[in-house]
Design a protein around this motif. Structure first.
Motif, PDB file in Angstrom:
ATOM      1  N   LEU A 169       0.547  -0.881  -0.082  1.00  0.00           N
ATOM      2  CA  LEU A 169      -0.362   0.200  -0.502  1.00  0.00           C
ATOM      3  C   LEU A 169       0.983   1.590   0.184  1.00  0.00           C
ATOM      4  O   LEU A 169       2.033   1.551   0.328  1.00  0.00           O
ATOM      5  CB  LEU A 169      -0.933  -0.338   1.056  1.00  0.00           C
ATOM      6  N   PRO A 170       0.523   2.449  -0.614  1.00  0.00           N
ATOM      7  CA  PRO A 170       1.147   4.003  -0.656  1.00  0.00           C
ATOM      8  C   PRO A 170       1.238   4.520   0.885  1.00  0.00           C
ATOM      9  O   PRO A 170       0.203   3.625   1.334  1.00  0.00           O
ATOM     10  CB  PRO A 170       0.304   4.519  -1.918  1.00  0.00           C
ATOM     11  N   ASP A 171       2.005   5.723   1.119  1.00  0.00           N
ATOM     12  CA  ASP A 171       1.767   6.396   2.234  1.00  0.00           C
ATOM     13  C   ASP A 171       0.086   6.491   2.635  1.00  0.00           C
ATOM     14  O   ASP A 171      -0.652   6.519   0.856  1.00  0.00           O
ATOM     15  CB  ASP A 171       2.654   7.134   2.266  1.00  0.00           C
ATOM     16  N   ASP A 172       0.303   7.286   2.913  1.00  0.00           N
ATOM     17  CA  ASP A 172      -1.483   7.466   4.044  1.00  0.00           C
ATOM     18  C   ASP A 172      -1.837   8.717   3.187  1.00  0.00           C
ATOM     19  O   ASP A 172      -2.480   8.397   2.843  1.00  0.00           O
ATOM     20  CB  ASP A 172      -1.792   7.715   5.128  1.00  0.00           C
ATOM     21  N   LYS A 173      -1.605   9.394   3.229  1.00  0.00           N
ATOM     22  CA  LYS A 173      -1.801  11.193   2.148  1.00  0.00           C
ATOM     23  C   LYS A 173      -2.362   9.959   0.312  1.00  0.00           C
ATOM     24  O   LYS A 173      -3.222  10.385  -0.051  1.00  0.00           O
ATOM     25  CB  LYS A 173      -0.530  11.674   2.305  1.00  0.00           C
ATOM     26  N   THR A 174      -1.166   9.489  -0.087  1.00  0.00           N
ATOM     27  CA  THR A 174      -1.680   9.215  -1.235  1.00  0.00           C
ATOM     28  C   THR A 174      -2.644   7.549  -1.887  1.00  0.00           C
ATOM     29  O   THR A 174      -2.943   7.871  -2.629  1.00  0.00           O
ATOM     30  CB  THR A 174       0.072   8.315  -1.838  1.00  0.00           C
ATOM     31  N   LEU A 175      -2.574   7.657  -0.108  1.00  0.00           N
ATOM     32  CA  LEU A 175      -3.828   6.209  -0.961  1.00  0.00           C
ATOM     33  C   LEU A 175      -5.232   6.542  -0.195  1.00  0.00           C
ATOM     34  O   LEU A 175      -6.177   7.072  -1.364  1.00  0.00           O
ATOM     35  CB  LEU A 175      -4.226   5.171   1.100  1.00  0.00           C
ATOM     36  N   ALA A 176      -5.522   7.707   0.298  1.00  0.00           N
ATOM     37  CA  ALA A 176      -6.700   8.798   0.126  1.00  0.00           C
ATOM     38  C   ALA A 176      -6.858   9.248  -0.987  1.00  0.00           C
ATOM     39  O   ALA A 176      -7.888   9.619  -1.662  1.00  0.00           O
ATOM     40  CB  ALA A 176      -6.625   9.777   1.082  1.00  0.00           C
ATOM     41  N   HIS A 177      -5.763   9.569  -1.558  1.00  0.00           N
ATOM     42  CA  HIS A 177      -5.390  10.584  -2.792  1.00  0.00           C
ATOM     43  C   HIS A 177      -6.103   9.646  -3.834  1.00  0.00           C
ATOM     44  O   HIS A 177      -7.360   9.892  -5.030  1.00  0.00           O
ATOM     45  CB  HIS A 177      -4.027  11.031  -3.207  1.00  0.00           C
ATOM     46  N   ILE A 178      -5.966   7.775  -3.841  1.00  0.00           N
ATOM     47  CA  ILE A 178      -6.373   7.286  -4.544  1.00  0.00           C
ATOM     48  C   ILE A 178      -7.537   7.125  -5.050  1.00  0.00           C
ATOM     49  O   ILE A 178      -8.180   6.504  -5.932  1.00  0.00           O
ATOM     50  CB  ILE A 178      -5.342   6.053  -5.000  1.00  0.00           C
ATOM     51  N   ILE A 179      -8.282   7.064  -3.486  1.00  0.00           N
ATOM     52  CA  ILE A 179      -9.599   6.676  -3.396  1.00  0.00           C
ATOM     53  C   ILE A 179     -10.846   7.690  -3.637  1.00  0.00           C
ATOM     54  O   ILE A 179     -11.542   7.308  -5.002  1.00  0.00           O
ATOM     55  CB  ILE A 179      -9.682   6.127  -1.607  1.00  0.00           C
ATOM     56  N   ARG A 180     -10.123   8.906  -3.342  1.00  0.00           N
ATOM     57  CA  ARG A 180     -10.673  10.007  -3.825  1.00  0.00           C
ATOM     58  C   ARG A 180     -11.296   9.959  -5.329  1.00  0.00           C
ATOM     59  O   ARG A 180     -11.622  10.607  -5.466  1.00  0.00           O
ATOM     60  CB  ARG A 180     -10.854  11.372  -3.230  1.00  0.00           C
ATOM     61  N   GLY A 181      -9.802  10.079  -5.459  1.00  0.00           N
ATOM     62  CA  GLY A 181      -9.790  10.494  -7.278  1.00  0.00           C
ATOM     63  C   GLY A 181     -10.425   9.133  -7.935  1.00  0.00           C
ATOM     64  O   GLY A 181     -10.980   9.505  -8.880  1.00  0.00           O
ATOM     65  N   SER A 182     -10.766   8.002  -7.333  1.00  0.00           N
ATOM     66  CA  SER A 182     -11.237   6.547  -8.206  1.00  0.00           C
ATOM     67  C   SER A 182     -12.181   6.641  -8.439  1.00  0.00           C
ATOM     68  O   SER A 182     -13.276   6.627  -9.342  1.00  0.00           O
ATOM     69  CB  SER A 182     -10.895   5.680  -7.380  1.00  0.00           C
ATOM     70  N   LEU A 183     -13.093   7.989  -6.652  1.00  0.00           N
ATOM     71  CA  LEU A 183     -14.536   7.778  -6.587  1.00  0.00           C
ATOM     72  C   LEU A 183     -14.478   9.142  -7.845  1.00  0.00           C
ATOM     73  O   LEU A 183     -16.020   8.684  -8.912  1.00  0.00           O
ATOM     74  CB  LEU A 183     -15.251   8.081  -5.830  1.00  0.00           C
ATOM     75  N   GLU A 184     -14.117  10.101  -8.147  1.00  0.00           N
ATOM     76  CA  GLU A 184     -14.440  11.158  -8.970  1.00  0.00           C
ATOM     77  C   GLU A 184     -13.741  10.827 -10.225  1.00  0.00           C
ATOM     78  O   GLU A 184     -15.272  10.980 -11.061  1.00  0.00           O
ATOM     79  CB  GLU A 184     -12.849  12.140  -8.837  1.00  0.00           C
ATOM     80  N   GLU A 185     -13.067   9.696 -10.821  1.00  0.00           N
ATOM     81  CA  GLU A 185     -13.390   9.583 -11.794  1.00  0.00           C
ATOM     82  C   GLU A 185     -14.796   8.263 -12.722  1.00  0.00           C
ATOM     83  O   GLU A 185     -15.040   7.980 -13.413  1.00  0.00           O
ATOM     84  CB  GLU A 185     -11.629   8.563 -11.632  1.00  0.00           C
ATOM     85  N   SER A 186     -14.811   7.884 -11.455  1.00  0.00           N
ATOM     86  CA  SER A 186     -15.854   6.503 -11.933  1.00  0.00           C
ATOM     87  C   SER A 186     -17.566   7.563 -12.094  1.00  0.00           C
ATOM     88  O   SER A 186     -18.163   7.226 -13.062  1.00  0.00           O
ATOM     89  CB  SER A 186     -15.937   5.843 -10.429  1.00  0.00           C
ATOM     90  N   LEU A 187     -17.135   9.134 -11.318  1.00  0.00           N
ATOM     91  CA  LEU A 187     -18.669   9.783 -10.246  1.00  0.00           C
ATOM     92  C   LEU A 187     -18.695  10.698 -11.906  1.00  0.00           C
ATOM     93  O   LEU A 187     -20.168   9.934 -12.722  1.00  0.00           O
ATOM     94  CB  LEU A 187     -18.650  10.721 -10.038  1.00  0.00           C
TER      95      LEU A 187
END
Length: 315
Positions: A98-116
């Motif tokens: 897993l990446p560092d915490d900041k990157t991890l949160a960014h990936i999750i948010r970015g993924s949902l934004e792309e999905s929407l």
């Protein structure tokens, strides 16, 4: 089509859920490229046909190729009629880290934004972890980010797609994940041991891999030598089903539909005939005693690993 509430989410979903991977990318035995798939207009027509026939639950993922985009185009004027479940992109790198915490949160948010954006929607009904192993399920940043996305109204509920019994049990006992998507079918029935726990905790349980990428159909014939035992076991199901006036896919799907703790059953649909078959199966009576007695799982469930079979060139 029967509708049931998905655990404690308050969301009503159809008994049959439309599995969206097959319309998004080449997937399953015999599907090798986009040439073997539905074209865009055909896929959109199939999605709309499913909705018109009572299927309101549609499952997709960031990792499913064009699936989200097609669902978005199909339902852009009918958002309130559908329940959309999508999954976050994979969180671990090729080394399984897993990446560092900041990157991890960014990936999750970015993924949902792309999905929407792809879905043409302001929110999804269920946002799930994809391939949620124990380290991901217990990661504080993952849990907090998913909770925050729910609080912000970008998803109505959160869940996890699991593979092992331990993963499902951990997700259910966490008190956080409201929906679990898990594999369960005639051949591999290991997850049945957590059905009662999930129901007790009010977790919505959705079953995938009902036909094992089509193995529990005519595609489960003439397999390569390493899968001979699997093919033999599948043939026993097929012979029993035929004696009782059913097809193998009907038997396999009806067996899962008859599990009373399960809310919805994902069926991979990439042809109108598969949709019709799923709807007809949902309308069949419960299995008789002979069919229930014959629902014997494969004796070596650890061998059942379709991604591994694929990598080995056995499919």
């Amino acid at each position: 089509m029967k509708l049931s509430v998905l655990g404690n989410t308050g969301i009503e979903v159809s008994q049959i859920a439309f599995g969206g991977v097959e319309i998004g990318l080449p997937y399953g035995p015999g599907i090798h490229s986009e040439k073997d798939m539905l074209q865009e207009t055909e896929a959109i027509a199939l999605l709309l046909q499913a909705l018109d026939k009572g299927v309101n639950f549609f499952d997709t993922a960031r990792m499913y190729g064009k699936s989200e985009e097609l669902i978005g185009k199909a339902f852009r004027h009918r958002r309130e009629e559908v329940v959309i479940c999508t999954k976050c992109q994979h969180l671990k790198n090729s080394a399984g880290e897993l990446p560092d915490d900041k990157t991890l949160a960014h990936i999750i948010r970015g993924s949902l934004e792309e999905s929407l954006v792809a879905l043409r929607m302001d929110y999804v009904d269920v946002l799930m972890l994809h391939q949620a192993d124990l380290s991901i399920l217990k990661n504080e940043t993952v849990c907090r980010t998913f909770e925050d996305l729910k609080k912000e109204g970008l998803t109505k509920s959160i869940g996890a797609s699991t593979y092992t019994v331990k993963e499902s049990e951990t997700a259910i006992n966490s008190g956080l994940w409201e929906v679990i998507q898990l594999p369960f079918n005639l051949l591999d029935q290991r997850q049945a041991e957590i059905f009662d726990l999930g129901a007790k905790k009010g977790v919505g349980m959705v079953v995938r891999s009902v036909l094992m990428r089509g193995m529990l159909s005519d595609r489960g014939k003439n397999l390569k030598a390493p899968l001979a035992a699997i093919e033999h076991h599948i043939s026993q199901y097929a012979n029993l089903a035929a004696k009782e006036g059913m097809t193998l896919p009907e038997y396999a799907t009806r067996y899962v539909l008859d599990q009373d703790k399960i809310t919805s059953v994902l069926v991979g649909i990439d042809k109108p005939v598969y949709l019709e078959n799923a709807l007809e199966t949902a309308g069949l009576p419960a299995l008789n005693k002979k069919l229930l007695a014959g629902a014997i799982p494969f004796p070596d469930p650890e061998f059942i690993n379709i991604p591994y079979w694929d990598r080995m060139g056995w499919l």
